[in-house]
Scaffold this motif. Structure first.
Motif: not given
Ligand code: AMP
Ligand code: ZN
Length: 141
Positions: A9, A31, A33-35, A43, A89, A95-98, A102, A104
């Motif tokens: 990010f 921007f 979200d890519i998925a 996001l 998150n 459930h935070q991955v990045v 951010h 959502h």
């Protein structure tokens, strides 16, 4: 302002990798979200690198969040959705991955594919008062 050269990010903020940016200013980027969970899923991220919401300075989060109402309005207008979830998150368990803060912004419609559990509970006698007092003390520190 903090940055992390290895953060995906931070790279989007710097323009080093592509993103479908709908807004950028000194404090933040928004921007697609890519998925996407639903088409139009956006996001909103701060320009500075902070892993979780408790780490970001209040003025930096305020400068980012002043864009949130307009972004929600834009997502609603463009996707024609009936509602919106704003989710944020913190931590892998949540459930935070990045690991860059951010928000959502997720358009919602009746019968859509996004579901989550909301297991509403009930406090035993005295527990709510105990938690309230502990949080008040923590905030006063
Ligand atoms: P979270 O699970 O809250 O950490 O969500 C991270 C979100 O970032 C996921 O919904 C991903 O689809 C999204 N994401 C990851 N990499 C990118 C990227 N390069 N561009 C746009 N969205 C991304
Ligand atoms: Zn970052």
């Amino acid at each position: 302002m903090e940055t992390d050269p290895n953060c995906i990010f931070c790279k989007i903020v710097a323009g080093d990798i592509p993103a479908s940016k709908v807004h950028q200013d000194d404090a933040c980027v928004a921007f697609l979200d890519i998925a996407p969970l639903i088409e139009g899923h956006v996001l909103l991220i701060p320009a500075g690198h902070y892993e979780t919401l408790d780490q970001i300075p209040p003025d930096e989060v305020a400068a980012m969040l002043k864009n949130l109402p307009a972004l929600v309005a834009a997502v609603k207008a463009v996707t024609n959705c009936q509602g919106v979830n704003v989710l944020q998150n913190n931590g892998r368990v949540a459930h935070q991955v990045v690991p860059h803060v951010h928000f959502h912004i997720i358009p919602r419609n009746p019968g859509d594919e996004f579901h989550f559990n909301w297991p509403a509970g009930i406090y035993p006698q005295g527990r709510a008062e105990q938690l309230t007092e502990a949080m008040r003390k923590q905030l006063a520190e």
